[in-house]
Design a protein around this motif. Structure first.
Motif, PDB file in Angstrom:
ATOM      1  N   LYS A 353      -7.163  -6.228   1.560  1.00  0.00           N
ATOM      2  CA  LYS A 353      -8.197  -7.126   1.056  1.00  0.00           C
ATOM      3  C   LYS A 353      -8.852  -6.615  -0.223  1.00  0.00           C
ATOM      4  N   THR A 354      -8.529  -5.396  -0.631  1.00  0.00           N
ATOM      5  CA  THR A 354      -9.172  -4.800  -1.805  1.00  0.00           C
ATOM      6  C   THR A 354      -8.438  -5.196  -3.088  1.00  0.00           C
ATOM      7  N   ASP A 355      -9.177  -5.162  -4.191  1.00  0.00           N
ATOM      8  CA  ASP A 355      -8.574  -5.452  -5.509  1.00  0.00           C
ATOM      9  C   ASP A 355      -7.563  -4.376  -5.891  1.00  0.00           C
ATOM     10  N   GLY A 356      -7.818  -3.137  -5.442  1.00  0.00           N
ATOM     11  CA  GLY A 356      -6.897  -2.059  -5.765  1.00  0.00           C
ATOM     12  C   GLY A 356      -5.516  -2.281  -5.186  1.00  0.00           C
ATOM     13  N   PHE A 357      -5.446  -2.862  -3.994  1.00  0.00           N
ATOM     14  CA  PHE A 357      -4.145  -3.127  -3.384  1.00  0.00           C
ATOM     15  C   PHE A 357      -3.402  -4.214  -4.152  1.00  0.00           C
ATOM     16  N   LYS A 358      -4.130  -5.235  -4.604  1.00  0.00           N
ATOM     17  CA  LYS A 358      -3.495  -6.284  -5.396  1.00  0.00           C
ATOM     18  C   LYS A 358      -2.909  -5.715  -6.676  1.00  0.00           C
ATOM     19  N   HIS A 359      -3.639  -4.797  -7.306  1.00  0.00           N
ATOM     20  CA  HIS A 359      -3.125  -4.141  -8.516  1.00  0.00           C
ATOM     21  C   HIS A 359      -1.901  -3.290  -8.184  1.00  0.00           C
ATOM     22  N   LEU A 360      -1.934  -2.608  -7.035  1.00  0.00           N
ATOM     23  CA  LEU A 360      -0.804  -1.768  -6.626  1.00  0.00           C
ATOM     24  C   LEU A 360       0.456  -2.608  -6.451  1.00  0.00           C
ATOM     25  N   VAL A 361       0.322  -3.740  -5.778  1.00  0.00           N
ATOM     26  CA  VAL A 361       1.474  -4.617  -5.541  1.00  0.00           C
ATOM     27  C   VAL A 361       2.029  -5.149  -6.854  1.00  0.00           C
ATOM     28  N   ALA A 362       1.136  -5.523  -7.776  1.00  0.00           N
ATOM     29  CA  ALA A 362       1.578  -6.080  -9.051  1.00  0.00           C
ATOM     30  C   ALA A 362       2.224  -5.032  -9.952  1.00  0.00           C
ATOM     31  N   SER A 363       1.691  -3.806  -9.927  1.00  0.00           N
ATOM     32  CA  SER A 363       2.170  -2.766 -10.844  1.00  0.00           C
ATOM     33  C   SER A 363       3.321  -1.934 -10.279  1.00  0.00           C
ATOM     34  N   TYR A 364       3.299  -1.694  -8.959  1.00  0.00           N
ATOM     35  CA  TYR A 364       4.316  -0.847  -8.340  1.00  0.00           C
ATOM     36  C   TYR A 364       4.809  -1.498  -7.046  1.00  0.00           C
ATOM     37  N   PRO A 365       5.530  -2.589  -7.150  1.00  0.00           N
ATOM     38  CA  PRO A 365       5.976  -3.309  -5.942  1.00  0.00           C
ATOM     39  C   PRO A 365       6.870  -2.467  -5.034  1.00  0.00           C
ATOM     40  N   SER A 366       7.572  -1.481  -5.599  1.00  0.00           N
ATOM     41  CA  SER A 366       8.458  -0.654  -4.774  1.00  0.00           C
ATOM     42  C   SER A 366       7.681   0.210  -3.787  1.00  0.00           C
ATOM     43  N   VAL A 367       6.411   0.477  -4.091  1.00  0.00           N
ATOM     44  CA  VAL A 367       5.601   1.311  -3.203  1.00  0.00           C
ATOM     45  C   VAL A 367       5.284   0.579  -1.901  1.00  0.00           C
ATOM     46  N   VAL A 368       5.226  -0.762  -1.959  1.00  0.00           N
ATOM     47  CA  VAL A 368       4.859  -1.545  -0.788  1.00  0.00           C
ATOM     48  C   VAL A 368       5.832  -1.292   0.360  1.00  0.00           C
ATOM     49  N   SER A 369       7.118  -1.184   0.049  1.00  0.00           N
ATOM     50  CA  SER A 369       8.107  -0.925   1.104  1.00  0.00           C
ATOM     51  C   SER A 369       7.879   0.432   1.748  1.00  0.00           C
ATOM     52  N   ASP A 370       7.468   1.441   0.950  1.00  0.00           N
ATOM     53  CA  ASP A 370       7.157   2.760   1.505  1.00  0.00           C
ATOM     54  C   ASP A 370       5.939   2.691   2.412  1.00  0.00           C
ATOM     55  N   VAL A 371       4.950   1.872   2.014  1.00  0.00           N
ATOM     56  CA  VAL A 371       3.748   1.708   2.834  1.00  0.00           C
ATOM     57  C   VAL A 371       4.105   1.093   4.183  1.00  0.00           C
ATOM     58  N   LEU A 372       4.894   0.025   4.154  1.00  0.00           N
ATOM     59  CA  LEU A 372       5.283  -0.640   5.400  1.00  0.00           C
ATOM     60  C   LEU A 372       6.111   0.281   6.288  1.00  0.00           C
ATOM     61  N   GLU A 373       6.990   1.060   5.683  1.00  0.00           N
ATOM     62  CA  GLU A 373       7.804   1.996   6.456  1.00  0.00           C
ATOM     63  C   GLU A 373       6.928   3.041   7.141  1.00  0.00           C
ATOM     64  N   THR A 374       5.880   3.501   6.423  1.00  0.00           N
ATOM     65  CA  THR A 374       4.954   4.481   7.002  1.00  0.00           C
ATOM     66  C   THR A 374       4.214   3.892   8.187  1.00  0.00           C
ATOM     67  N   VAL A 375       3.744   2.646   8.039  1.00  0.00           N
ATOM     68  CA  VAL A 375       2.982   1.998   9.115  1.00  0.00           C
ATOM     69  C   VAL A 375       3.850   1.809  10.352  1.00  0.00           C
ATOM     70  N   VAL A 376       5.100   1.367  10.140  1.00  0.00           N
ATOM     71  CA  VAL A 376       6.020   1.144  11.274  1.00  0.00           C
ATOM     72  C   VAL A 376       6.303   2.475  11.963  1.00  0.00           C
ATOM     73  N   SER A 377       6.557   3.526  11.198  1.00  0.00           N
ATOM     74  CA  SER A 377       6.861   4.835  11.781  1.00  0.00           C
ATOM     75  C   SER A 377       5.669   5.368  12.579  1.00  0.00           C
ATOM     76  N   ALA A 378       4.457   5.100  12.070  1.00  0.00           N
ATOM     77  CA  ALA A 378       3.255   5.571  12.759  1.00  0.00           C
ATOM     78  C   ALA A 378       3.085   4.877  14.095  1.00  0.00           C
ATOM     79  N   ARG A 379       3.383   3.578  14.154  1.00  0.00           N
ATOM     80  CA  ARG A 379       3.254   2.840  15.402  1.00  0.00           C
ATOM     81  C   ARG A 379       4.309   3.263  16.429  1.00  0.00           C
ATOM     82  N   ILE A 380       5.500   3.578  15.941  1.00  0.00           N
ATOM     83  CA  ILE A 380       6.544   4.083  16.845  1.00  0.00           C
ATOM     84  C   ILE A 380       6.130   5.427  17.433  1.00  0.00           C
ATOM     85  N   ALA A 381       5.492   6.274  16.576  1.00  0.00           N
ATOM     86  CA  ALA A 381       5.072   7.604  17.031  1.00  0.00           C
ATOM     87  C   ALA A 381       4.001   7.526  18.103  1.00  0.00           C
ATOM     88  N   GLN A 382       3.213   6.442  18.078  1.00  0.00           N
ATOM     89  CA  GLN A 382       2.171   6.278  19.087  1.00  0.00           C
ATOM     90  C   GLN A 382       2.775   5.913  20.437  1.00  0.00           C
TER      91      GLN A 382
END
Length: 382
Positions: A353-382
């Protein structure tokens, strides 16, 4: 007349006295204490293995530090088989003038009345200053910024639950430190500590003997070209090499840099330390700009110190902008810190919901896949 032959006289040469010298190893211990107060622990409990909160950065023994606390333990819990039955706590080295800083430190847990809590259920408590309380002491060497040491099994959560019942969910993690300094002395004369950084800082402040001027935004900075050249290869090329400015130039104009960042850059060059502005309201932005300036002028140590400081300030509002900065300047460890934070339960939802995330997606879209992979891995670890 017959001459006298000394060699045949039978006299023995006197033995020479041995040369005697001495020296001594002077060990200095600089003590410090930092308290991390934790409130509403129930809101942190269950955040997941490897997720942590941090203290504000603090200075001790000429170095900068912060404490990281893992409510559900760090990843070593998987290897020991304890999963989330223990909390973990670590002392993190941000940076400072000495390299190979050797520290003895100990963590303890205090209740809301300042009494030290035993690690065993039902054992009485003592005031924090009373001696003979069993605590795990650590003696280790911090060789580089970003390094951390501590206890992966700090407090058993079942014991901690007993404490929280009478403390309204609040407690304090205390870190008592002793930073070790070694000096080899070859005579008993006491040598004062170096004040070189103070002298250079005063020379910069008083503009004594300055011979070069920089125009940055609406401000002018006066400095000493030989000091700048000695500390930065970029400055050396700019002031004496192929990039040398015209001799008749009134001053050197610095484009695309905030005056505060250039001021912090000069402070580091003359003192070998970060500027003392980490308590200001815009501390994150100021440190981000200083990291960019350090990268621009090839000051790798300053850059690492900025990374370490930013890693202790990551929160929902700042993580996206810090991650974008880490991606732009190839700050690997800082990037990993951001990804680990985004793996906390429900954190990504708030960050999106932050403006910084919108800028991140627009400037470095490849990072978003790394973020999602981290979140999925964290939930599996739980």
């Amino acid at each position: 007349m017959a001459g006298i032959n000394n060699s045949a006289s039978g006299a023995k040469p006197s033995p020479s006295l041995p040369e005697v010298s001495s020296s001594r190893c002077l060990t200095l211990g600089i003590t410090a204490t930092h308290d991390l107060k934790v409130t509403n622990f129930s809101l942190l409990d269950g955040m997941g293995v490897g997720r942590y909160v941090t203290s504000a950065p603090f200075s001790a023994g000429g170095c900068d530090w912060f404490i990281s606390f893992y409510p559900d333990g760090d990843y070593t819990m998987f290897r020991t088989g304890h999963l989330t039955s223990f909390t973990s706590v670590y002392l993190n080295f941000v940076g400072g003038p000495p390299t190979g800083t050797r520290v003895m430190f100990v963590f303890s847990l205090l209740d809301d009345k300042g009494c030290q809590v035993s690690t065993k259920r039902g054992k009485r408590r003592k005031k924090a200053k009373e001696p003979n309380m069993p605590r795990e002491r650590h003696m280790t060497t911090f060789d580089y910024p970003g390094q951390s040491w501590g206890s992966s099994m700090f407090f058993e959560k079942s014991v901690l639950a007993d404490v929280l019942e009478s403390c309204n969910g609040c407690f304090t993690i205390r870190c008592d430190m002793c930073i070790v300094r070694l000096k080899i002395e070859d005579n008993p004369i006491q040598i004062p500590d170096s004040v070189l950084h103070q002298d250079l800082s005063r020379m910069l402040k008083d503009k004594e003997g300055t011979d070069v001027t920089f125009s940055v935004g609406d401000r002018f900075f006066h400095a000493h070209r030989y000091i700048l050249a000695a500390r930065s290869m970029v400055f050396k090329a700019q002031l004496f090499g192929a990039m040398k400015e015209a001799e008749d130039a009134q001053c050197i104009k610095v484009e695309d840099m905030e005056p505060q960042a250039f001021e912090g850059l000069l402070h580091y060059i003359y003192t070998d330390a970060l500027p003392d502005d980490h308590n200001t309201a815009d501390r994150i932005t100021a440190t981000q700009h200083l990291l960019v300036a350090a990268d621009r002028y090839g000051l790798d140590r300053l850059r690492a110190m900025c990374e370490a400081r930013l890693s202790g300030w990551i929160d929902v509002q700042s993580v996206a902008t810090i991650l974008a900065l880490a991606e732009q300047h190839q700050c690997v460890e800082l990037r990993n810190h951001c990804l680990r934070f985004l793996g906390w339960p429900d954190i990504l939802r708030a960050v999106m919901k932050t403006d910084g995330f919108k800028h991140l997606v627009a400037s470095y879209p490849s990072v978003v896949s790394d973020v999602l992979e981290t979140v999925v891995s964290a939930r599996i670890a739980q």
